[in-house]
Design an enzyme around this catalytic site. Structure first.
Site, PDB file in Angstrom:
ATOM      1  N   HIS A  21      16.670  -5.817   6.741  1.00  0.00           N
ATOM      2  CA  HIS A  21      17.762  -5.474   5.814  1.00  0.00           C
ATOM      3  C   HIS A  21      17.181  -4.897   4.514  1.00  0.00           C
ATOM      4  O   HIS A  21      17.696  -3.915   3.972  1.00  0.00           O
ATOM      5  CB  HIS A  21      18.578  -6.721   5.425  1.00  0.00           C
ATOM      6  CG  HIS A  21      19.343  -7.360   6.541  1.00  0.00           C
ATOM      7  ND1 HIS A  21      19.265  -8.704   6.814  1.00  0.00           N
ATOM      8  CD2 HIS A  21      20.221  -6.850   7.428  1.00  0.00           C
ATOM      9  CE1 HIS A  21      20.069  -8.986   7.828  1.00  0.00           C
ATOM     10  NE2 HIS A  21      20.652  -7.876   8.221  1.00  0.00           N
ATOM     11  N   LYS A  45      32.881 -16.385  12.720  1.00  0.00           N
ATOM     12  CA  LYS A  45      31.581 -16.941  13.139  1.00  0.00           C
ATOM     13  C   LYS A  45      31.213 -18.039  12.142  1.00  0.00           C
ATOM     14  O   LYS A  45      31.521 -17.924  10.974  1.00  0.00           O
ATOM     15  CB  LYS A  45      30.442 -15.917  13.027  1.00  0.00           C
ATOM     16  CG  LYS A  45      30.581 -14.617  13.704  1.00  0.00           C
ATOM     17  CD  LYS A  45      29.237 -13.866  13.543  1.00  0.00           C
ATOM     18  CE  LYS A  45      29.403 -12.392  13.361  1.00  0.00           C
ATOM     19  NZ  LYS A  45      28.171 -11.656  13.096  1.00  0.00           N
ATOM     20  N   ARG A  94      18.587  -0.367  14.887  1.00  0.00           N
ATOM     21  CA  ARG A  94      17.209  -0.738  15.249  1.00  0.00           C
ATOM     22  C   ARG A  94      16.827  -0.094  16.578  1.00  0.00           C
ATOM     23  O   ARG A  94      15.938   0.713  16.658  1.00  0.00           O
ATOM     24  CB  ARG A  94      17.075  -2.270  15.362  1.00  0.00           C
ATOM     25  CG  ARG A  94      17.160  -2.971  14.029  1.00  0.00           C
ATOM     26  CD  ARG A  94      17.399  -4.433  14.188  1.00  0.00           C
ATOM     27  NE  ARG A  94      18.675  -4.655  14.859  1.00  0.00           N
ATOM     28  CZ  ARG A  94      19.295  -5.813  14.934  1.00  0.00           C
ATOM     29  NH1 ARG A  94      18.762  -6.882  14.415  1.00  0.00           N
ATOM     30  NH2 ARG A  94      20.458  -5.921  15.549  1.00  0.00           N
ATOM     31  N   SER A 132      18.681 -11.567  12.098  1.00  0.00           N
ATOM     32  CA  SER A 132      18.912 -12.881  11.472  1.00  0.00           C
ATOM     33  C   SER A 132      19.023 -13.951  12.559  1.00  0.00           C
ATOM     34  O   SER A 132      18.531 -15.067  12.405  1.00  0.00           O
ATOM     35  CB  SER A 132      20.205 -12.862  10.653  1.00  0.00           C
ATOM     36  OG  SER A 132      20.131 -11.888   9.648  1.00  0.00           O
TER      37      SER A 132
HETATM   38  O1  PNS Z   1      25.858  -7.881  10.093  1.00  0.00           O
HETATM   39  P1  PNS Z   1      27.005  -7.706  11.044  1.00  0.00           P
HETATM   40  O2  PNS Z   1      27.544  -9.074  11.446  1.00  0.00           O
HETATM   41  O3  PNS Z   1      26.659  -6.850  12.232  1.00  0.00           O
HETATM   42  O4  PNS Z   1      28.165  -6.946  10.209  1.00  0.00           O
HETATM   43  C1  PNS Z   1      29.399  -6.651  10.805  1.00  0.00           C
HETATM   44  C2  PNS Z   1      30.412  -6.156   9.744  1.00  0.00           C
HETATM   45  C3  PNS Z   1      30.529  -7.136   8.603  1.00  0.00           C
HETATM   46  C4  PNS Z   1      29.953  -4.824   9.208  1.00  0.00           C
HETATM   47  C5  PNS Z   1      31.784  -5.976  10.481  1.00  0.00           C
HETATM   48  O5  PNS Z   1      32.075  -7.132  11.185  1.00  0.00           O
HETATM   49  C6  PNS Z   1      32.927  -5.681   9.516  1.00  0.00           C
HETATM   50  O6  PNS Z   1      32.971  -4.637   8.920  1.00  0.00           O
HETATM   51  N1  PNS Z   1      33.865  -6.641   9.384  1.00  0.00           N
HETATM   52  C7  PNS Z   1      34.990  -6.526   8.488  1.00  0.00           C
HETATM   53  C8  PNS Z   1      36.321  -6.490   9.246  1.00  0.00           C
HETATM   54  C9  PNS Z   1      36.633  -5.082   9.695  1.00  0.00           C
HETATM   55  O7  PNS Z   1      36.780  -4.156   8.906  1.00  0.00           O
HETATM   56  N2  PNS Z   1      36.693  -4.913  11.012  1.00  0.00           N
HETATM   57  C10 PNS Z   1      36.905  -3.621  11.628  1.00  0.00           C
HETATM   58  C11 PNS Z   1      35.570  -2.875  11.676  1.00  0.00           C
HETATM   59  S1  PNS Z   1      35.549  -1.801  12.995  1.00  0.00           S
END
Ligand code: PNS
Length: 174
Positions: A21, A45, A94, A132
């Site tokens: 990150h 989660k 990645r 993570s």
């Molecule tokens: O680090 P992560 O868990 O892969 O991040 C995922 C994240 C936070 C980017 C994604 O879950 C998100 O944007 N969540 C917010 C809710 C939302 O907007 N959902 C629709 C996205 S397509």
């Protein structure tokens, strides 16, 4: 050179922040005028660290960057981006295995808010295997995570894991 006036958000769980990150933050901070690293709060989660704890670690990790802000958000990321005046959503890729999930999110976000452009950057190859989730698994099982997360994050992880390992009933009394 940074794209003048372009604000980017870098959303994620960051539970906890890894050196992968950080590599992405370093690249993003050089590309954009301002980079807002945003922790997703109130998720379904069960994170190991609270939103505030994850933000604290991020703040410590990005202390040297004058154009990086740490924040949190709830709800749709596209709405949050609009609130922050961001025109770019930054995500890291990645390996090819990340691509399908990232493509789905990017296209859904584009449908919800076409003005927001998702930009993918690749972290350095030395970080390509770090996540993570794996970092937490390795430390929980007694392996070394040295070089995978900042040293202060490693300390926080050890403290958290030792609390979790305490026998039931004693956890809040040590
Ligand atoms: O680090 P992560 O868990 O892969 O991040 C995922 C994240 C936070 C980017 C994604 O879950 C998100 O944007 N969540 C917010 C809710 C939302 O907007 N959902 C629709 C996205 S397509």
């Amino acid at each position: 050179m940074a794209a003048q006036g372009v604000i980017a958000i870098y959303p994620g769980s960051f539970d906890p922040i890894t050196n992968g990150h950080l590599d992405l933050i370093d690249r993003g901070a050089r590309l954009f005028s301002k980079l807002v690293v945003s922790v997703l709060g109130n998720e379904s989660k069960q994170p190991l660290f609270s939103t505030e704890e994850r933000m604290e670690m991020l703040r410590e990790a990005v202390r040297g960057y004058s154009n990086v802000e740490v924040d949190s958000f709830a709800g749709l990321v596209v709405d949050y981006a609009a609130q922050k005046g961001a025109s770019v959503l930054l995500r890291g890729i990645r390996a090819i295995s990340d691509y399908e999930y990232e493509l789905q999110m990017a296209l859904m976000n584009r449908r919800l808010r076409p003005e927001l452009e998702t930009v993918f950057l690749m972290a350095g190859e030395e970080f390509s295997f770090i996540s993570s989730r794996l970092v937490k698994e390795v430390i929980r099982l007694g392996g070394s995570i040295s070089g995978l997360v900042p040293p202060f994050v490693e300390d926080r992880l050890r403290q958290r894991m030792s609390k979790q390992a305490a026998p039931a009933g004693t956890r809040n009394f040590i």
